[in-house]
Design an enzyme around this catalytic site. Structure first.
Site, PDB file in Angstrom:
ATOM      1  N   MET A  39     -59.757 -12.904  -7.192  1.00 49.77           N
ATOM      2  CA  MET A  39     -59.085 -12.234  -8.314  1.00 49.77           C
ATOM      3  C   MET A  39     -59.927 -12.358  -9.583  1.00 49.77           C
ATOM      4  SD  MET A  39     -55.032 -12.725  -7.726  1.00 49.77           S
ATOM      5  CE  MET A  39     -54.909 -14.363  -8.388  1.00 49.77           C
ATOM      6  N   GLY A  79     -66.258 -22.747  -7.617  1.00 49.14           N
ATOM      7  CA  GLY A  79     -65.567 -22.712  -6.324  1.00 49.14           C
ATOM      8  C   GLY A  79     -65.764 -21.361  -5.648  1.00 49.14           C
ATOM      9  N   HIS A  80     -65.545 -20.286  -6.403  1.00 50.51           N
ATOM     10  CA  HIS A  80     -65.748 -18.943  -5.855  1.00 50.51           C
ATOM     11  C   HIS A  80     -67.205 -18.749  -5.410  1.00 50.51           C
ATOM     12  CE1 HIS A  80     -62.342 -18.027  -8.807  1.00 50.51           C
ATOM     13  NE2 HIS A  80     -61.830 -17.649  -7.654  1.00 50.51           N
ATOM     14  N   GLY A 125     -61.031 -20.102   0.486  1.00 47.71           N
ATOM     15  CA  GLY A 125     -61.098 -21.511   0.123  1.00 47.71           C
ATOM     16  C   GLY A 125     -59.949 -22.317   0.715  1.00 47.71           C
ATOM     17  N   ASP A 184     -56.551 -23.082  -1.385  1.00 49.49           N
ATOM     18  CA  ASP A 184     -55.269 -22.416  -1.127  1.00 49.49           C
ATOM     19  C   ASP A 184     -55.000 -22.547   0.375  1.00 49.49           C
ATOM     20  OD1 ASP A 184     -54.715 -20.963  -3.859  1.00 49.49           O
ATOM     21  OD2 ASP A 184     -56.837 -20.707  -3.434  1.00 49.49           O
ATOM     22  N   GLN A 231     -52.410 -20.388   2.178  1.00 52.30           N
ATOM     23  CA  GLN A 231     -52.921 -19.011   2.199  1.00 52.30           C
ATOM     24  C   GLN A 231     -53.932 -18.830   3.332  1.00 52.30           C
ATOM     25  OE1 GLN A 231     -54.186 -16.607  -1.366  1.00 52.30           O
ATOM     26  NE2 GLN A 231     -56.197 -17.364  -0.760  1.00 52.30           N
ATOM     27  N   MET A 290     -61.282 -27.000  -8.974  1.00 55.91           N
ATOM     28  CA  MET A 290     -61.550 -25.859  -9.867  1.00 55.91           C
ATOM     29  C   MET A 290     -60.543 -24.756  -9.602  1.00 55.91           C
ATOM     30  SD  MET A 290     -65.618 -25.506 -10.128  1.00 55.91           S
ATOM     31  CE  MET A 290     -66.610 -26.885 -10.685  1.00 55.91           C
ATOM     32  N   SER A 310     -59.049 -20.877 -11.584  1.00 55.58           N
ATOM     33  CA  SER A 310     -59.079 -19.956 -12.730  1.00 55.58           C
ATOM     34  C   SER A 310     -57.953 -20.297 -13.704  1.00 55.58           C
ATOM     35  CB  SER A 310     -58.915 -18.518 -12.251  1.00 55.58           C
ATOM     36  OG  SER A 310     -59.850 -18.238 -11.237  1.00 55.58           O
ATOM     37  N   ARG A 311     -56.901 -20.938 -13.199  1.00 52.51           N
ATOM     38  CA  ARG A 311     -55.752 -21.250 -14.057  1.00 52.51           C
ATOM     39  C   ARG A 311     -55.960 -22.530 -14.868  1.00 52.51           C
ATOM     40  NH1 ARG A 311     -52.570 -18.771  -9.557  1.00 52.51           N
ATOM     41  NH2 ARG A 311     -51.440 -17.013 -10.478  1.00 52.51           N
TER      42      ARG A 311
HETATM   43  P1  AMP Z   1     -58.562 -16.572  -6.370  1.00 50.94           P
HETATM   44  O1  AMP Z   1     -59.512 -15.807  -7.211  1.00 50.94           O
HETATM   45  O2  AMP Z   1     -57.897 -17.707  -7.073  1.00 50.94           O
HETATM   46  O3  AMP Z   1     -57.610 -15.690  -5.596  1.00 50.94           O
HETATM   47  O4  AMP Z   1     -59.449 -17.274  -5.261  1.00 50.94           O
HETATM   48  C1  AMP Z   1     -60.316 -16.531  -4.448  1.00 50.94           C
HETATM   49  C2  AMP Z   1     -60.824 -17.415  -3.353  1.00 50.94           C
HETATM   50  O5  AMP Z   1     -61.498 -18.544  -3.908  1.00 50.94           O
HETATM   51  C3  AMP Z   1     -59.693 -17.986  -2.480  1.00 50.94           C
HETATM   52  O6  AMP Z   1     -60.102 -17.968  -1.126  1.00 50.94           O
HETATM   53  C4  AMP Z   1     -59.552 -19.386  -2.998  1.00 50.94           C
HETATM   54  O7  AMP Z   1     -59.024 -20.295  -2.050  1.00 50.94           O
HETATM   55  C5  AMP Z   1     -60.985 -19.724  -3.352  1.00 50.94           C
HETATM   56  N1  AMP Z   1     -61.060 -20.827  -4.306  1.00 50.94           N
HETATM   57  C6  AMP Z   1     -60.375 -20.938  -5.467  1.00 50.94           C
HETATM   58  N2  AMP Z   1     -60.654 -22.112  -6.053  1.00 50.94           N
HETATM   59  C7  AMP Z   1     -61.545 -22.756  -5.250  1.00 50.94           C
HETATM   60  C8  AMP Z   1     -62.215 -24.023  -5.299  1.00 50.94           C
HETATM   61  N3  AMP Z   1     -62.024 -24.867  -6.313  1.00 50.94           N
HETATM   62  N4  AMP Z   1     -63.053 -24.341  -4.299  1.00 50.94           N
HETATM   63  C9  AMP Z   1     -63.257 -23.477  -3.260  1.00 50.94           C
HETATM   64  N5  AMP Z   1     -62.651 -22.283  -3.150  1.00 50.94           N
HETATM   65  C10 AMP Z   1     -61.804 -21.927  -4.126  1.00 50.94           C
END
Ligand code: AMP
Length: 284
Positions: A33, A39-40, A151, A154, A157, A188, A190-191
């Site tokens: 997102m 992390g991403h 990741g 989640d 998920q 890590m 985004s929030r």
């Molecule tokens: P999001 O943008 O939050 O929907 O996350 C996109 C992807 O990045 C999802 O598969 C998350 O699980 C993964 N993700 C988010 N935070 C981390 C993190 N700290 N370490 C590894 N993967 C992450």
């Protein structure tokens, strides 16, 4: 550093991916997102180990947010995201507008059971996983990747997507990637930008408490008691706990002592920010 190509429509993306597929190059998709952090980016590195080509999608998916959640204020940092993805060497960025994903008259939602109703996130976000599964199913059928990386951050998920991919015979290899943390252990997210200075200083306790609690259980402590004590210490530190549970690492049901690993999962609010985390717990 070459800029990744940007696709905003399904057709643009399919056209770009076709020659790679025709050349038998494996294609990895990393759904996000945006508001990208390390992390991403770690997911893109894993993707590039698994496939010759890596496409990252950036789409703040409205259907996975409940009306009272943070959809409108979710951080959007497209230019900075692009720079990070260029540095990471990804081949393409798929950034569809909401009406590309959900045109007028859109009427289909994926209905889930199994890990999606494990009584974790679903208890607090009852419509969340239907939104996630529907958008991920669309991304998979739009891009037809060989591999998709998600990741473990989640964790529920990831389990939901594995289950959906298997049940719907989607020809995508779903790969889980370890959680990337700040130096102080905070996962890590985004929030995390929502945390004020005091909350940010408290936030690493979430991971530390998981680790301490897991260590106590590994040393022979009774799980229910150790979890209750950990919950109390989080509450005392100012967290409002949604759940703190030990579950089977695969099904997310009750932990199975015949399996080698369980998973400890937590969700807690600090002020207005909801944090989630999880760690593996080796069983004796
Ligand atoms: P999001 O943008 O939050 O929907 O996350 C996109 C992807 O990045 C999802 O598969 C998350 O699980 C993964 N993700 C988010 N935070 C981390 C993190 N700290 N370490 C590894 N993967 C992450």
């Amino acid at each position: 550093m070459t800029q990744p190509a940007i696709y905003t429509t399904v057709e643009q993306m399919r056209q770009a991916l076709r020659p790679w597929r025709n050349a038998q190059e494996r294609i990895a998709l990393v759904p996000t997102m945006g508001a990208l952090h390390a992390g991403h980016i770690s997911l893109t590195h894993l993707a590039r180990q698994k496939a010759a080509r890596c496409v990252v999608s950036i789409f703040v998916n409205p259907t996975q947010f409940a009306p009272q959640e943070d959809f409108s204020k979710y951080p959007r940092t497209f230019e900075a995201d692009l720079a990070k993805l260029a540095a990471a060497g990804v081949d393409g960025v798929y950034a569809p507008a909401p009406d590309v994903m959900y045109p007028q008259g859109f009427a289909t939602t994926i209905s889930l059971a199994g890990p999606a109703i494990a009584g974790l996130e679903d208890r607090f976000r009852p419509t969340h996983f239907a939104g996630v599964a529907t958008v991920v199913a669309k991304l998979f059928t739009q891009a037809m990747p060989d591999v998709a990386v998600f990741g473990e951050k989640d964790y529920q998920q990831l389990a939901v997507i594995r289950q959906m991919t298997k049940d719907l015979d989607l020809a995508v290899d779903v790969v889980g990637a370890p959680t990337i943390r700040e130096d102080d252990g905070l996962a890590m997210s985004s929030r995390n930008v929502y945390l004020d200075a005091r909350e940010r200083a408290t936030a690493p306790l979430l991971h530390k408490t998981l680790q301490d609690c897991a260590a106590r259980i590994r040393a022979g402590g009774e799980a229910a008691k150790s979890l209750a004590e950990a919950g109390k210490s989080l509450t005392a530190a100012g967290f409002v706990l949604d759940y703190l549970e030990l579950r089977d690492a695969m099904s997310l049901g009750a932990p199975d002592p015949t399996q080698r690993h369980a998973r400890m999962l937590v969700a807690a609010r600090l002020g207005k920010t909801r944090l989630i985390d999880n760690i593996p717990v080796p069983l004796a």
